[in-house]
Scaffold this motif. Structure first.
Motif, PDB file in Angstrom:
ATOM      1  N   SER A 262      42.241  38.916  47.906  1.00 38.21           N
ATOM      2  CA  SER A 262      43.596  39.178  48.388  1.00 38.21           C
ATOM      3  C   SER A 262      44.254  40.405  47.770  1.00 38.21           C
ATOM      4  CB  SER A 262      44.484  37.953  48.125  1.00 38.21           C
ATOM      5  OG  SER A 262      44.563  37.675  46.727  1.00 38.21           O
ATOM      6  N   GLN A 263      43.731  40.904  46.643  1.00 34.84           N
ATOM      7  CA  GLN A 263      44.358  42.040  45.958  1.00 34.84           C
ATOM      8  C   GLN A 263      43.306  43.115  45.700  1.00 34.84           C
ATOM      9  OE1 GLN A 263      46.959  40.961  42.655  1.00 34.84           O
ATOM     10  NE2 GLN A 263      47.106  38.857  43.412  1.00 34.84           N
ATOM     11  N   PRO A 264      43.043  43.969  46.686  1.00 39.81           N
ATOM     12  CA  PRO A 264      41.972  44.966  46.562  1.00 39.81           C
ATOM     13  C   PRO A 264      42.151  45.938  45.409  1.00 39.81           C
ATOM     14  CG  PRO A 264      42.709  44.745  48.850  1.00 39.81           C
ATOM     15  CD  PRO A 264      43.675  43.984  48.015  1.00 39.81           C
ATOM     16  N   ASP A 265      43.386  46.153  44.949  1.00 39.03           N
ATOM     17  CA  ASP A 265      43.626  47.113  43.872  1.00 39.03           C
ATOM     18  C   ASP A 265      43.558  46.485  42.485  1.00 39.03           C
ATOM     19  OD1 ASP A 265      44.012  49.142  45.743  1.00 39.03           O
ATOM     20  OD2 ASP A 265      46.148  48.699  45.948  1.00 39.03           O
ATOM     21  N   LEU A 266      43.361  45.198  42.406  1.00 38.98           N
ATOM     22  CA  LEU A 266      43.317  44.516  41.120  1.00 38.98           C
ATOM     23  C   LEU A 266      41.995  44.785  40.414  1.00 38.98           C
ATOM     24  CD1 LEU A 266      44.878  42.436  39.301  1.00 38.98           C
ATOM     25  CD2 LEU A 266      43.499  40.670  40.412  1.00 38.98           C
ATOM     26  N   GLY A 267      42.051  45.259  39.174  1.00 38.18           N
ATOM     27  CA  GLY A 267      40.833  45.522  38.421  1.00 38.18           C
ATOM     28  C   GLY A 267      40.155  44.241  37.980  1.00 38.18           C
ATOM     29  N   VAL A 268      38.857  44.305  37.768  1.00 37.10           N
ATOM     30  CA  VAL A 268      38.101  43.131  37.356  1.00 37.10           C
ATOM     31  C   VAL A 268      38.567  42.649  35.989  1.00 37.10           C
ATOM     32  CG1 VAL A 268      35.798  42.260  36.792  1.00 37.10           C
ATOM     33  CG2 VAL A 268      36.103  43.782  38.736  1.00 37.10           C
ATOM     34  N   GLU A 269      38.878  43.576  35.090  1.00 42.67           N
ATOM     35  CA  GLU A 269      39.362  43.200  33.766  1.00 42.67           C
ATOM     36  C   GLU A 269      40.661  42.416  33.862  1.00 42.67           C
ATOM     37  OE1 GLU A 269      38.786  42.825  29.841  1.00 42.67           O
ATOM     38  OE2 GLU A 269      37.631  44.422  30.787  1.00 42.67           O
ATOM     39  N   SER A 279      37.042  38.199  28.740  1.00 40.41           N
ATOM     40  CA  SER A 279      36.598  39.560  29.039  1.00 40.41           C
ATOM     41  C   SER A 279      36.078  39.633  30.462  1.00 40.41           C
ATOM     42  CB  SER A 279      35.480  39.991  28.075  1.00 40.41           C
ATOM     43  OG  SER A 279      34.309  39.228  28.312  1.00 40.41           O
ATOM     44  N   ALA A 280      36.028  40.863  30.980  1.00 39.78           N
ATOM     45  CA  ALA A 280      35.459  41.067  32.306  1.00 39.78           C
ATOM     46  C   ALA A 280      33.971  40.720  32.311  1.00 39.78           C
ATOM     47  CB  ALA A 280      35.680  42.511  32.753  1.00 39.78           C
ATOM     48  N   ALA A 281      33.302  40.963  31.175  1.00 45.05           N
ATOM     49  CA  ALA A 281      31.869  40.657  31.101  1.00 45.05           C
ATOM     50  C   ALA A 281      31.608  39.170  31.322  1.00 45.05           C
ATOM     51  CB  ALA A 281      31.321  41.100  29.738  1.00 45.05           C
ATOM     52  N   HIS A 286      29.657  34.650  34.938  1.00 41.00           N
ATOM     53  CA  HIS A 286      29.821  33.414  35.706  1.00 41.00           C
ATOM     54  C   HIS A 286      29.903  33.685  37.205  1.00 41.00           C
ATOM     55  CE1 HIS A 286      30.092  30.820  32.251  1.00 41.00           C
ATOM     56  NE2 HIS A 286      31.030  31.579  31.707  1.00 41.00           N
ATOM     57  N   PHE A 287      30.452  34.822  37.580  1.00 43.89           N
ATOM     58  CA  PHE A 287      30.532  35.181  38.991  1.00 43.89           C
ATOM     59  C   PHE A 287      29.125  35.386  39.563  1.00 43.89           C
ATOM     60  CE2 PHE A 287      32.363  37.101  42.745  1.00 43.89           C
ATOM     61  CZ  PHE A 287      33.659  36.624  42.753  1.00 43.89           C
ATOM     62  N   GLN A 288      28.294  36.069  38.804  1.00 41.54           N
ATOM     63  CA  GLN A 288      26.908  36.293  39.228  1.00 41.54           C
ATOM     64  C   GLN A 288      26.176  34.973  39.395  1.00 41.54           C
ATOM     65  OE1 GLN A 288      25.438  39.433  39.752  1.00 41.54           O
ATOM     66  NE2 GLN A 288      23.655  38.352  40.539  1.00 41.54           N
ATOM     67  N   ARG A 289      26.397  34.063  38.452  1.00 42.10           N
ATOM     68  CA  ARG A 289      25.733  32.764  38.510  1.00 42.10           C
ATOM     69  C   ARG A 289      26.227  31.938  39.696  1.00 42.10           C
ATOM     70  NH1 ARG A 289      26.311  29.849  33.035  1.00 42.10           N
ATOM     71  NH2 ARG A 289      25.067  31.663  32.449  1.00 42.10           N
ATOM     72  N   ARG A 290      27.511  32.059  40.004  1.00 39.48           N
ATOM     73  CA  ARG A 290      28.106  31.236  41.071  1.00 39.48           C
ATOM     74  C   ARG A 290      27.840  31.796  42.456  1.00 39.48           C
ATOM     75  NH1 ARG A 290      29.859  28.425  44.434  1.00 39.48           N
ATOM     76  NH2 ARG A 290      31.680  27.066  44.425  1.00 39.48           N
ATOM     77  N   PHE A 291      27.941  33.133  42.621  1.00 41.48           N
ATOM     78  CA  PHE A 291      27.877  33.732  43.951  1.00 41.48           C
ATOM     79  C   PHE A 291      26.688  34.653  44.156  1.00 41.48           C
ATOM     80  CE2 PHE A 291      32.498  33.047  43.198  1.00 41.48           C
ATOM     81  CZ  PHE A 291      32.686  32.062  44.157  1.00 41.48           C
ATOM     82  N   GLY A 292      25.921  34.898  43.102  1.00 41.39           N
ATOM     83  CA  GLY A 292      24.752  35.727  43.258  1.00 41.39           C
ATOM     84  C   GLY A 292      25.031  37.213  43.339  1.00 41.39           C
ATOM     85  N   CYS A 293      26.213  37.627  42.949  1.00 37.35           N
ATOM     86  CA  CYS A 293      26.553  39.046  42.958  1.00 37.35           C
ATOM     87  C   CYS A 293      27.683  39.276  41.961  1.00 37.35           C
ATOM     88  CB  CYS A 293      26.970  39.527  44.352  1.00 37.35           C
ATOM     89  SG  CYS A 293      28.483  38.762  44.980  1.00 37.35           S
ATOM     90  N   SER A 294      27.943  40.540  41.657  1.00 35.59           N
ATOM     91  CA  SER A 294      29.022  40.878  40.740  1.00 35.59           C
ATOM     92  C   SER A 294      30.362  40.789  41.445  1.00 35.59           C
ATOM     93  CB  SER A 294      28.827  42.297  40.199  1.00 35.59           C
ATOM     94  OG  SER A 294      29.024  43.240  41.249  1.00 35.59           O
ATOM     95  N   TYR A 298      31.044  41.591  45.409  1.00 39.96           N
ATOM     96  CA  TYR A 298      31.688  40.579  46.238  1.00 39.96           C
ATOM     97  C   TYR A 298      32.890  41.180  46.951  1.00 39.96           C
ATOM     98  CZ  TYR A 298      33.955  36.230  47.616  1.00 39.96           C
ATOM     99  OH  TYR A 298      34.549  35.228  48.340  1.00 39.96           O
ATOM    100  N   ARG A 299      33.710  41.911  46.218  1.00 37.99           N
ATOM    101  CA  ARG A 299      34.909  42.516  46.820  1.00 37.99           C
ATOM    102  C   ARG A 299      34.501  43.502  47.927  1.00 37.99           C
ATOM    103  NH1 ARG A 299      38.874  44.950  42.728  1.00 37.99           N
ATOM    104  NH2 ARG A 299      40.221  43.216  43.252  1.00 37.99           N
ATOM    105  N   GLU A 300      33.489  44.308  47.677  1.00 38.46           N
ATOM    106  CA  GLU A 300      33.051  45.278  48.695  1.00 38.46           C
ATOM    107  C   GLU A 300      32.639  44.579  49.982  1.00 38.46           C
ATOM    108  OE1 GLU A 300      29.875  47.373  46.859  1.00 38.46           O
ATOM    109  OE2 GLU A 300      31.175  48.619  45.587  1.00 38.46           O
TER     110      GLU A 300
END
Length: 304
Positions: A262-269, A279-281, A286-294, A298-300
């Motif tokens: 919903s917020q394309p300009d929001l940084g991952v950090e 941390s973003a790391a 956990h994002f990689q483990r849950r969705f299979g991508c960074s 995912y946002r792209e």
């Protein structure tokens, strides 16, 4: 969630079966929807299964196909069933134990109940079947008013609603909207999971859901609920089916996904901080483990 199998019984309702085929068996990769490995299975592969109106469907796969599926979608039989084949019960229980998602459209909930997989859960069935379900299976709670219930790893409800919800949950809003548009259906309607009867834990969940950015360790949550950590763990699992740590982690990752959508300009950090990751790391892990991508990938793919 890329490997999907539909499990048919000795009879089948063709509409719900067709919905499963439309959602998971139709190639919509050109619209940004992931490709699914899709099959239709039964305990008797190769034997035609009758439907309404003189149609028959012949499943090609057997029960062994369930062992590799991420999602097992149960096609509702023509009439509710009170017992199921022992081999079907064993296959469903094994799939549930290893973490597969089980989807039951309308009266297919009877099949899961027959296999003993719905005890102490709330499920959605049509109003005309609610009393029959609870009479046959007293440990199951029927909610005939909702369109679907997300009680991960069990999903029940109207076929279109529950399937679109699962697509949105696993692959994002854009993917679910693309499937809905391809089916000429409305977008998935978000509903809250059923509230379990433990009021103390329910209040704790409500508080934690709006304070994900805070310290939500087991000790903090136990103090909030005026419980020992051991009592919290026991009651939390009874109420939600999971541990406090796993529940908080799932909520944080899900909220991060919503923010990225919903917020394309929001940084991952910044997104990581808002949802409570240090941390973003850690969010990326956990994002990689849950969705299979960074988060960035995912946002792209899914963000407007």
């Amino acid at each position: 969630m890329r490997n999907v199998v539909v499990l048919m019984s000795d009879t089948v309702r063709p509409f719900e079966l067709a919905v499963y085929c439309e959602v998971f068996g139709t190639d919509r990769t050109d619209a940004g929807v992931p490709a699914f490995e899709f099959a239709i299975a039964s305990a008797r592969p190769g034997v035609p299964v009758p439907t309404f109106g003189g149609l028959t469907v012949t499943p090609a796969a057997g029960l062994a196909r369930l062992a590799e599926a991420d999602v097992i979608a149960l096609a509702p039989p023509a009439e509710p069933v009170r017992t199921v084949d022992a081999a079907v019960t064993a296959a469903l229980r094994a799939a549930s134990t290893r973490g597969a998602r089980l989807v039951a459209a309308w009266s297919a909930a009877f099949t899961l109940a027959s296999a003993g997989l719905l005890d102490d859960r709330t499920v959605v069935v049509p109003p005309v079947l609610a009393d029959q379900l609870t009479d046959w299976f007293p440990r199951v709670r029927a909610d005939p008013s909702a369109r679907y219930v997300d009680d991960d790893p069990i999903f029940t409800g109207a076929a279109i609603d529950v399937c679109l919800h699962l697509i949105r949950r696993e692959h994002g809003r854009a993917a679910a909207d693309a499937v809905a548009q391809g089916m000429l259906a409305g977008p998935p309607r978000p509903l809250s999971p059923p509230r379990r009867p433990d009021d103390d834990i329910a209040a704790l969940l409500d508080w934690a859901a709006v304070n994900l950015h805070e310290d939500l360790s087991v000790e903090v949550m136990a103090r909030r609920a005026l419980l020992s950590t051991r009592s919290l763990g026991r009651r939390f699992r009874a109420a939600t089916g999971t541990t406090p740590y796993a529940w908080v982690l799932e909520q944080r990752v899900s909220l991060a996904r919503q923010l990225l959508e919903s917020q394309p300009d929001l940084g991952v950090e910044e997104a990581a901080g808002r949802v409570g990751f240090s941390s973003a790391a850690l969010l990326r892990q956990h994002f990689q483990r849950r969705f299979g991508c960074s988060p960035t990938k995912y946002r792209e793919r899914f963000a407007p």
